[in-house]
Design a protein around this motif. Sequence first.
Motif, mmCIF file in Angstrom:
data_model
loop_
_atom_site.group_PDB
_atom_site.id
_atom_site.type_symbol
_atom_site.label_atom_id
_atom_site.label_comp_id
_atom_site.label_asym_id
_atom_site.label_seq_id
_atom_site.Cartn_x
_atom_site.Cartn_y
_atom_site.Cartn_z
ATOM 1 N N ALA A 145 0.806 -1.223 0.000
ATOM 2 C CA ALA A 145 0.000 0.000 0.000
ATOM 3 C C ALA A 145 0.840 1.274 0.000
ATOM 4 O O ALA A 145 0.502 2.240 -0.698
ATOM 5 N N PRO A 146 1.958 1.360 0.775
ATOM 6 C CA PRO A 146 2.743 2.610 0.783
ATOM 7 C C PRO A 146 3.648 2.796 -0.432
ATOM 8 O O PRO A 146 4.573 3.599 -0.386
ATOM 9 N N ALA A 147 3.394 2.069 -1.530
ATOM 10 C CA ALA A 147 4.280 2.169 -2.686
ATOM 11 C C ALA A 147 4.332 3.588 -3.242
ATOM 12 O O ALA A 147 5.385 4.054 -3.685
ATOM 13 N N ALA A 148 3.193 4.293 -3.240
ATOM 14 C CA ALA A 148 3.184 5.669 -3.738
ATOM 15 C C ALA A 148 4.069 6.562 -2.882
ATOM 16 O O ALA A 148 4.789 7.429 -3.402
ATOM 17 N N ARG A 149 4.041 6.346 -1.565
ATOM 18 C CA ARG A 149 4.901 7.116 -0.669
ATOM 19 C C ARG A 149 6.368 6.788 -0.916
ATOM 20 O O ARG A 149 7.233 7.677 -0.892
ATOM 21 N N ASP A 150 6.670 5.518 -1.166
ATOM 22 C CA ASP A 150 8.045 5.137 -1.473
ATOM 23 C C ASP A 150 8.534 5.852 -2.727
ATOM 24 O O ASP A 150 9.670 6.339 -2.777
ATOM 25 N N ALA A 151 7.682 5.903 -3.768
ATOM 26 C CA ALA A 151 8.066 6.575 -5.008
ATOM 27 C C ALA A 151 8.307 8.062 -4.770
ATOM 28 O O ALA A 151 9.247 8.653 -5.316
ATOM 29 N N GLU A 152 7.470 8.677 -3.946
ATOM 30 C CA GLU A 152 7.644 10.097 -3.628
ATOM 31 C C GLU A 152 8.972 10.344 -2.921
ATOM 32 O O GLU A 152 9.699 11.298 -3.237
ATOM 33 N N LEU A 153 9.297 9.476 -1.968
ATOM 34 C CA LEU A 153 10.564 9.628 -1.254
ATOM 35 C C LEU A 153 11.752 9.384 -2.174
ATOM 36 O O LEU A 153 12.778 10.059 -2.074
ATOM 37 N N LEU A 154 11.614 8.412 -3.075
ATOM 38 C CA LEU A 154 12.694 8.157 -4.015
ATOM 39 C C LEU A 154 12.969 9.389 -4.874
ATOM 40 O O LEU A 154 14.123 9.783 -5.072
ATOM 41 N N ARG A 155 11.910 10.003 -5.372
ATOM 42 C CA ARG A 155 12.099 11.189 -6.212
ATOM 43 C C ARG A 155 12.700 12.341 -5.414
ATOM 44 O O ARG A 155 13.429 13.166 -5.960
ATOM 45 N N ALA A 156 12.394 12.395 -4.101
ATOM 46 C CA ALA A 156 12.954 13.465 -3.269
ATOM 47 C C ALA A 156 14.425 13.223 -2.956
ATOM 48 O O ALA A 156 15.226 14.162 -2.919
ATOM 49 N N VAL A 157 14.785 11.966 -2.729
ATOM 50 C CA VAL A 157 16.154 11.644 -2.318
ATOM 51 C C VAL A 157 17.101 11.594 -3.502
ATOM 52 O O VAL A 157 18.273 11.971 -3.397
ATOM 53 N N LEU A 158 16.592 11.160 -4.666
ATOM 54 C CA LEU A 158 17.462 10.921 -5.807
ATOM 55 C C LEU A 158 17.840 12.224 -6.512
ATOM 56 O O LEU A 158 17.641 13.308 -5.981
ATOM 57 N N VAL A 159 18.368 12.077 -7.704
ATOM 58 C CA VAL A 159 18.955 13.202 -8.443
ATOM 59 C C VAL A 159 17.943 14.342 -8.596
ATOM 60 O O VAL A 159 16.883 14.161 -9.189
ATOM 61 N N PRO A 160 18.257 15.532 -8.080
ATOM 62 C CA PRO A 160 17.303 16.643 -8.176
ATOM 63 C C PRO A 160 17.337 17.296 -9.559
ATOM 64 O O PRO A 160 18.348 17.253 -10.261
ATOM 65 N N ARG A 161 16.236 17.894 -9.925
ATOM 66 C CA ARG A 161 16.163 18.637 -11.182
ATOM 67 C C ARG A 161 16.919 19.955 -11.044
ATOM 68 O O ARG A 161 16.860 20.613 -10.011
#
Length: 287
Positions: A145-161
């Motif tokens: 269920a928290p997969a969407a939250r995981d994706a959000e955190l991944l985008r925040a932690v990973l390479v920034p725009r």
Amino acid sequence: MAPAMPDRITSALRLLFAGLALAFAATGLLFFLFPDGTVRALNAAGGPLGFPPAPPSALRFWLSLGLAYMVLVTLLAAQVARDPRGRAHLMPLLAAGKATSSLACASYFVFSMPAFIYLVNALVDGSLAAVALGAWAVVWATDEAPAARDAELLRAVLVPRGGPFPIGAADTDLDAALARYFARLHPFGPAGLRLLLRAVEYGAVVFERTRPFSRLAPAARERALAAWETSRFGARRQLVASVKLLALMHFYERPEVWSAVGYDDAHLRRKLLAGPNAAHHAARLAT
């Protein structure tokens, strides 16, 4: 995560809590039918070890409260056994009851009387509290269920725009690629990724005394990650180094970033097709 793994975990949790419910019911019935006998048996077991005997009591008021508590934890365990994932919120309640019992007996053992019965209950109920919390952690770590939250955190932690590259992780499928990578590593790979992300997310709160990482401004995120990289604790430095390695390894695979890193796919393709294994590479690149 492969669907079979959550199924096996759910079956194991169902069996675990069904066994706990039976054990709680049997123990409560034993206490109710043989209260003095239980005390005598534990005194006899602790006597050879040098523990003083706990005194018997004719008062049954505390027995009635103890029986009510055992009925409650039996019902909680039985409810969890019926649907471990859907009723995982009951696991911390069960752990709280067992932890309270354990801490109370440990306090009595230290400050009142070092009776064997206090020590045994402190150890047993403390272990059961840890088991209940561990089961709750397993459900949380393997829940889809928290997969969407995981994706959000991944985008925040990973390479920034707008950093070293014009595009960032949010402009690619980097989060999905990393999730697939961890799923291929091990059946519990997604759980490890979730724990790693939460460590970065709340590490900012614990170590930097700021808001969670995903709620920080880009400059504050940069400072938080720099603090991880320069930390005195090797585990913190290794964790963020692992995140960077995995993120950039998959980020550089994205065709849209090749020009930014000076990678010429056409040049490499020509070299491969002109080499000694040209036929093999031609067949691989054609698929």
